[in-house]
Motif scaffolding. Structure first.
Motif, PDB file in Angstrom:
ATOM      1  N   LEU A  14       0.832  -1.205   0.000  1.00 44.14           N
ATOM      2  CA  LEU A  14       0.000   0.000   0.000  1.00 44.14           C
ATOM      3  C   LEU A  14       0.865   1.253   0.000  1.00 44.14           C
ATOM      4  O   LEU A  14       1.803   1.378   0.785  1.00 44.14           O
ATOM      5  N   ASP A  15       0.535   2.181  -0.885  1.00 41.04           N
ATOM      6  CA  ASP A  15       1.196   3.485  -0.910  1.00 41.04           C
ATOM      7  C   ASP A  15       0.525   4.363   0.144  1.00 41.04           C
ATOM      8  O   ASP A  15      -0.560   4.892  -0.077  1.00 41.04           O
ATOM      9  N   LEU A  82      -3.088   5.669  -0.941  1.00 39.06           N
ATOM     10  CA  LEU A  82      -3.552   5.660  -2.322  1.00 39.06           C
ATOM     11  C   LEU A  82      -3.554   4.241  -2.867  1.00 39.06           C
ATOM     12  O   LEU A  82      -2.593   3.488  -2.661  1.00 39.06           O
ATOM     13  N   ASP A  83      -4.617   3.888  -3.562  1.00 42.46           N
ATOM     14  CA  ASP A  83      -4.692   2.569  -4.184  1.00 42.46           C
ATOM     15  C   ASP A  83      -3.851   2.546  -5.464  1.00 42.46           C
ATOM     16  O   ASP A  83      -3.272   3.562  -5.863  1.00 42.46           O
ATOM     17  N   GLU A  84      -3.803   1.394  -6.135  1.00 44.48           N
ATOM     18  CA  GLU A  84      -2.962   1.257  -7.327  1.00 44.48           C
ATOM     19  C   GLU A  84      -3.290   2.289  -8.398  1.00 44.48           C
ATOM     20  O   GLU A  84      -2.405   2.755  -9.118  1.00 44.48           O
ATOM     21  N   ASP A  85      -4.582   2.640  -8.506  1.00 41.12           N
ATOM     22  CA  ASP A  85      -4.994   3.603  -9.520  1.00 41.12           C
ATOM     23  C   ASP A  85      -4.931   5.044  -9.025  1.00 41.12           C
ATOM     24  O   ASP A  85      -5.389   5.960  -9.711  1.00 41.12           O
ATOM     25  N   ARG A 140      -4.595  -6.755   0.210  1.00 44.04           N
ATOM     26  CA  ARG A 140      -4.797  -5.307   0.258  1.00 44.04           C
ATOM     27  C   ARG A 140      -5.870  -4.932   1.293  1.00 44.04           C
ATOM     28  O   ARG A 140      -5.676  -4.041   2.115  1.00 44.04           O
ATOM     29  N   ASP A 141      -7.008  -5.637   1.261  1.00 44.23           N
ATOM     30  CA  ASP A 141      -8.057  -5.346   2.233  1.00 44.23           C
ATOM     31  C   ASP A 141      -7.591  -5.638   3.658  1.00 44.23           C
ATOM     32  O   ASP A 141      -7.938  -4.917   4.598  1.00 44.23           O
ATOM     33  N   ALA A 142      -6.784  -6.686   3.820  1.00 46.38           N
ATOM     34  CA  ALA A 142      -6.286  -7.027   5.151  1.00 46.38           C
ATOM     35  C   ALA A 142      -5.377  -5.932   5.695  1.00 46.38           C
ATOM     36  O   ALA A 142      -5.460  -5.555   6.873  1.00 46.38           O
ATOM     37  N   GLU A 143      -4.488  -5.400   4.835  1.00 51.17           N
ATOM     38  CA  GLU A 143      -3.606  -4.324   5.286  1.00 51.17           C
ATOM     39  C   GLU A 143      -4.399  -3.069   5.626  1.00 51.17           C
ATOM     40  O   GLU A 143      -4.145  -2.412   6.644  1.00 51.17           O
TER      41      GLU A 143
END
Length: 327
Positions: A14-15, A82-85, A140-143
């Motif tokens: 995750l950014d 920020l997500d990947e997009d 991703r959701d877990a983090e």
């Protein structure tokens, strides 16, 4: 361990965009971004959806529960990153909601299977305990879930300045609290904990705490003390709890554990003997378990022993010990 970060909550890259936390203008712009989304938490439980509650559920940062809160007054949402997009991700606590008419029987229990449906949210989006669903979430959701739960939990227990006692205020998009009275600055807390895979030959040391389900054992664990190395903490905790002296200690893997705000350091240690002297103040029981018995427990076929909880680093370490993949 080559697969160390495959542990639950092990990270998804995750950014977190920490450089944007102090930019008020940028935070406002991101909140208005049509791609932005916000995760709601209620009394430590997360908003989820899906047939198996395997997905985090989201609302827009402009939703009334985010901007006004259940009681008409909301604090600043937490900026998660920020997500990947490039879509901004936030989290908001709505614990002021009273949940009238909802099932509250499981709150605070060792296992909370209750679910709460807010009347202003779509049917099927419910609040559920993270321990119950953590193994179903994507990395991703877990983090995101672990981060949101830990930071919001810190805010709930640190509303007043530790220096002067005045009420503090959220700053840095939720990653800091400032005291308007004395100028003190406070940051989210993470408590280091060692959890130990202690072996002697083909046996592993397991312990249990009071109140656990019958037959449930796990690896020994304890908080790292000030001025102490991880290796020293491993040796001290095992000696205090089970009376076992430990020789060589090596690091294996870590796991964020937001219950409420720990970072678990998984270590391996070699016991110098199997003699046990249990401290009943520290733990209820300790036993040595052979590799064959642990395999039966993991298969659900042991007559007395239950495996460590799935999703916990203890389960991860034991599983890799059984598979001989700790290196």
């Amino acid at each position: 361990m080559k697969i160390a970060e495959q542990v639950t909550f092990g990270g998804s890259g995750l950014d977190r965009a920490a450089h944007l936390r102090g930019d008020v203008t940028e935070q406002e712009r991101m909140s208005a971004d049509p791609r932005a989304r916000c995760l709601l938490l209620w009394r430590g439980k997360l908003l989820v959806e899906g047939e198996r509650l395997e997905l985090l559920a989201w609302v827009a940062p402009t939703h009334a529960l985010v901007t006004e809160g259940p009681g008409g007054e909301a604090e600043t949402p937490i900026f998660l990153g920020l997500d990947e997009d490039g879509a901004p991700i936030f989290a908001q606590d709505i614990s002021a909601w009273q949940a009238e008419g909802q099932d509250l029987t499981g709150l605070g229990g060792f296992v909370d299977r209750s679910e709460q449906q807010h009347p202003d949210l779509p049917k099927g989006q419910v609040f559920a305990e993270l321990r119950r669903i953590m193994t179903r979430l994507s990395p991703r959701d877990a983090e995101l879930a672990a981060t949101a739960k830990a930071v919001i939990g810190w805010h709930a227990s640190h509303r007043f300045c530790a220096r002067c006692g005045a009420r503090s205020e959220i700053s840095q998009a939720g990653w800091q609290r400032g005291c308007p009275a004395c100028g003190g600055q406070h940051f989210p807390r993470t408590d280091p904990v060692v959890i130990m895979l202690i072996t002697h030959g083909d046996q592993v040391l397991m312990g249990r705490s009071p109140g656990w389900p019958e037959g449930m054992y796990s690896l020994l664990a304890g908080f790292v003390e000030p001025g102490e190395t991880l290796e020293a903490a491993v040796r001290r905790e095992v000696l205090e709890e089970a009376g076992v002296r430990v020789g060589s200690v090596t690091y294996l893997s870590s796991q964020p554990w937001p219950f409420p705000a720990s970072l678990m350091f998984g270590c391996a240690g070699e016991a110098l003997s199997r003699d046990l002297k249990i401290d009943p103040v520290e733990i209820e029981d300790a036993i040595w378990v052979s590799r064959s018995d642990m395999m039966l427990a993991f298969a659900g076929e042991h007559p007395r022993l239950l495996p460590a909880r799935k999703g916990a680093i203890a389960h991860f370490l034991l599983q890799n010990w059984l598979a001989d993949t700790l290196d």
